[in-house]
Design an enzyme around this catalytic site. Structure first.
Site, PDB file in Angstrom:
ATOM      1  N   CYS A 113     -31.374  35.970  22.230  1.00  0.00           N
ATOM      2  CA  CYS A 113     -32.776  36.817  21.945  1.00  0.00           C
ATOM      3  C   CYS A 113     -32.985  37.977  21.429  1.00  0.00           C
ATOM      4  O   CYS A 113     -32.342  38.886  22.178  1.00  0.00           O
ATOM      5  CB  CYS A 113     -33.671  36.007  22.762  1.00  0.00           C
ATOM      6  SG  CYS A 113     -35.589  36.610  22.102  1.00  0.00           S
ATOM      7  N   HIS A 121     -36.726  27.645  18.528  1.00  0.00           N
ATOM      8  CA  HIS A 121     -36.693  29.070  19.212  1.00  0.00           C
ATOM      9  C   HIS A 121     -37.691  29.865  18.762  1.00  0.00           C
ATOM     10  O   HIS A 121     -38.448  30.516  19.680  1.00  0.00           O
ATOM     11  CB  HIS A 121     -35.237  29.476  18.932  1.00  0.00           C
ATOM     12  CG  HIS A 121     -35.068  30.987  19.725  1.00  0.00           C
ATOM     13  ND1 HIS A 121     -34.102  31.052  20.763  1.00  0.00           N
ATOM     14  CD2 HIS A 121     -35.613  32.255  19.658  1.00  0.00           C
ATOM     15  CE1 HIS A 121     -34.148  32.538  21.085  1.00  0.00           C
ATOM     16  NE2 HIS A 121     -35.013  33.162  20.460  1.00  0.00           N
ATOM     17  N   GLU A 122     -38.069  30.103  17.429  1.00  0.00           N
ATOM     18  CA  GLU A 122     -38.829  31.072  16.985  1.00  0.00           C
ATOM     19  C   GLU A 122     -40.301  30.445  17.190  1.00  0.00           C
ATOM     20  O   GLU A 122     -41.327  31.172  17.314  1.00  0.00           O
ATOM     21  CB  GLU A 122     -38.943  31.135  15.310  1.00  0.00           C
ATOM     22  CG  GLU A 122     -37.311  31.831  15.155  1.00  0.00           C
ATOM     23  CD  GLU A 122     -37.154  33.084  16.004  1.00  0.00           C
ATOM     24  OE1 GLU A 122     -37.905  33.833  16.314  1.00  0.00           O
ATOM     25  OE2 GLU A 122     -35.774  33.339  16.254  1.00  0.00           O
ATOM     26  N   HIS A 148     -41.536  31.394  20.719  1.00  0.00           N
ATOM     27  CA  HIS A 148     -42.039  32.598  20.814  1.00  0.00           C
ATOM     28  C   HIS A 148     -43.835  32.833  20.557  1.00  0.00           C
ATOM     29  O   HIS A 148     -44.459  33.525  21.254  1.00  0.00           O
ATOM     30  CB  HIS A 148     -41.480  33.418  19.753  1.00  0.00           C
ATOM     31  CG  HIS A 148     -40.187  34.150  20.228  1.00  0.00           C
ATOM     32  ND1 HIS A 148     -40.146  34.815  21.225  1.00  0.00           N
ATOM     33  CD2 HIS A 148     -38.988  34.343  19.706  1.00  0.00           C
ATOM     34  CE1 HIS A 148     -39.051  35.391  21.674  1.00  0.00           C
ATOM     35  NE2 HIS A 148     -38.053  35.116  20.525  1.00  0.00           N
TER      36      HIS A 148
END
Length: 225
Positions: free
Chosen positions: A141, A183-184, A187
């Site tokens: 990351c 993953h994004e 966030h």
């Protein structure tokens, strides 16, 4: 201390990260980029990385949104990375950019189900698993520099998001593309990959090449996870 950290609001909770503050901060980041200076990516410990980002609902307006997306893309490619979410620039909006056109070997591509991902802007994204296939591999990351950890994720997902013109989109992703999208989008929910990683798999980036060969079987034996 980075410029972004110095600009964090100190007002009470009712005004902190207000729509006005978001517009001002996005304008500052865009102007910084357009003046020739790349904005900093905030690191783990910054409060926005642990916030539930708010939906983009015209807070920025069409022109500022376009400029912000261009800034995000530039920061992502400069890092370099395959994705960047607005909270990684200290902005709690549900916006992210994705792209993975980096060359890789056929062996790695097959082991990781990695296909090229053309540049994609996702606004207010959501994802949902499809089927029961799961995949595990190391992730890093840009907001947690210097480390990698194995994360188990659904191999196939269905997604919904809007584009820069406000049009609703739905797409299916599999393999590495699905991993990047998850993953994004995580966030935007205040989740960093380390929250989902197998703790014993965590390794420094200096040791990463030892274990990514091309799957995680060797790492599982060597690190006992």
């Amino acid at each position: 201390m980075s410029p972004e950290a110095k600009k964090d609001p100190k007002a009470n909770e009712t005004t902190q990260y207000s729509p006005d503050w978001i517009r001002e901060e996005v304008s500052r980041l865009v102007e910084l980029h357009e003046s020739g200076t790349m904005p900093s990516i905030v690191q783990l410990g910054h409060p926005v990385l642990r916030m539930q980002a708010v939906d983009h609902a015209e807070q920025l307006g069409e022109k500022l949104l376009r400029r912000f997306l261009d800034t995000m893309k530039a920061v992502m490619l400069d890092a370099p990375g395959v994705g960047l979410a607005a909270p990684q620039l200290g902005v709690p909006l549900r916006i992210a950019v994705l792209e993975d056109l980096y060359e890789t070997s056929p062996e790695i591509a097959a082991a990781r189900q990695r296909e090229p991902l053309e540049y994609l802007e996702i606004i207010n994204p959501r994802y949902y698993p499809v089927g029961e296939r799961m995949a595990e591999f190391y992730e890093g990351c840009l907001s947690f520099n210097g480390y990698q950890g194995v994360v188990v994720r659904p191999s196939d997902i269905t997604t919904s998001f809007t584009d820069v013109y406000g049009r609703a989109r739905e797409r299916l992703f599999s393999g590495w593309q699905a991993r990047i999208f998850q993953h994004e989008t995580d966030h935007l929910d205040g989740i960093v990959y380390i929250d989902k990683a197998l703790s014993r798999s965590l390794c420094s980036s200096l040791e990463y090449a030892r274990w990514a060969n091309p799957d995680v079987d060797q790492a599982r034996r060597g690190l006992d996870f």
